[in-house]
Design a protein around this motif. Structure first.
Motif, PDB file in Angstrom:
ATOM      1  N   ARG A 104      60.055  19.115  40.247  1.00 18.41           N
ATOM      2  CA  ARG A 104      60.843  18.789  41.442  1.00 18.41           C
ATOM      3  C   ARG A 104      62.244  19.374  41.339  1.00 18.41           C
ATOM      4  N   ASP A 105      62.819  19.275  40.146  1.00 20.86           N
ATOM      5  CA  ASP A 105      64.178  19.778  39.925  1.00 20.86           C
ATOM      6  C   ASP A 105      64.342  20.131  38.450  1.00 20.86           C
ATOM      7  N   LEU A 106      65.483  20.671  38.087  1.00 15.74           N
ATOM      8  CA  LEU A 106      65.705  21.117  36.713  1.00 15.74           C
ATOM      9  C   LEU A 106      65.783  19.951  35.727  1.00 15.74           C
ATOM     10  N   ALA A 107      66.266  18.809  36.178  1.00 12.64           N
ATOM     11  CA  ALA A 107      66.316  17.641  35.288  1.00 12.64           C
ATOM     12  C   ALA A 107      64.901  17.195  34.917  1.00 12.64           C
ATOM     13  N   SER A 108      63.990  17.180  35.885  1.00 11.93           N
ATOM     14  CA  SER A 108      62.618  16.775  35.568  1.00 11.93           C
ATOM     15  C   SER A 108      61.924  17.844  34.725  1.00 11.93           C
ATOM     16  N   LEU A 109      62.244  19.102  34.945  1.00 11.57           N
ATOM     17  CA  LEU A 109      61.702  20.171  34.100  1.00 11.57           C
ATOM     18  C   LEU A 109      62.190  19.993  32.668  1.00 11.57           C
ATOM     19  N   TYR A 110      63.451  19.702  32.491  1.00 13.42           N
ATOM     20  CA  TYR A 110      64.002  19.471  31.157  1.00 13.42           C
ATOM     21  C   TYR A 110      63.285  18.310  30.465  1.00 13.42           C
ATOM     22  N   ARG A 111      63.082  17.215  31.197  1.00 10.52           N
ATOM     23  CA  ARG A 111      62.391  16.052  30.605  1.00 10.52           C
ATOM     24  C   ARG A 111      60.980  16.424  30.173  1.00 10.52           C
ATOM     25  N   GLU A 112      60.309  17.242  30.968  1.00  6.97           N
ATOM     26  CA  GLU A 112      58.953  17.662  30.629  1.00  6.97           C
ATOM     27  C   GLU A 112      58.955  18.511  29.359  1.00  6.97           C
ATOM     28  N   ILE A 113      59.916  19.395  29.246  1.00 12.24           N
ATOM     29  CA  ILE A 113      60.021  20.264  28.079  1.00 12.24           C
ATOM     30  C   ILE A 113      60.392  19.456  26.841  1.00 12.24           C
ATOM     31  N   HIS A 114      61.287  18.519  27.021  1.00 12.12           N
ATOM     32  CA  HIS A 114      61.890  17.811  25.896  1.00 12.12           C
ATOM     33  C   HIS A 114      61.064  16.649  25.382  1.00 12.12           C
ATOM     34  N   THR A 115      59.983  16.288  26.065  1.00 12.87           N
ATOM     35  CA  THR A 115      59.174  15.155  25.597  1.00 12.87           C
ATOM     36  C   THR A 115      58.033  15.611  24.705  1.00 12.87           C
TER      37      THR A 115
END
Length: 74
Positions: free
Chosen positions: A63-74
């Motif tokens: 949806r946005d870069l913050a959610s992309l970051y969370r996906e990468i970082h988990t």
């Protein structure tokens, strides 16, 4: 050893790949001007610089870069 991967680093990388764009956590990669080629480049650079694995498809569905970051970082 790669430096720490943070949301700010992801935003900086997006700005590097999308000249003239001002990414924020709420930004959508494609609304900023990204396309399939820059999505692939983003995935490759995230892996190269931080060793994190991300598929280009994840960028498409984020949806946005913050959610992309969370996906990468988990």
């Amino acid at each position: 050893m790669p430096e720490s991967f943070t949301l700010e680093k992801l935003l900086d990388l997006c700005a590097e790949l999308l000249p003239g764009a001002t990414p924020t956590p709420d930004s959508n990669f494609f609304a900023l001007g990204g396309d399939s080629l820059t999505a692939s480049a983003l995935a490759a650079l995230v892996h190269e610089r931080w060793g994190a694995t991300i598929e280009a498809e994840q960028i498409f569905i984020a949806r946005d870069l913050a959610s992309l970051y969370r996906e990468i970082h988990t």
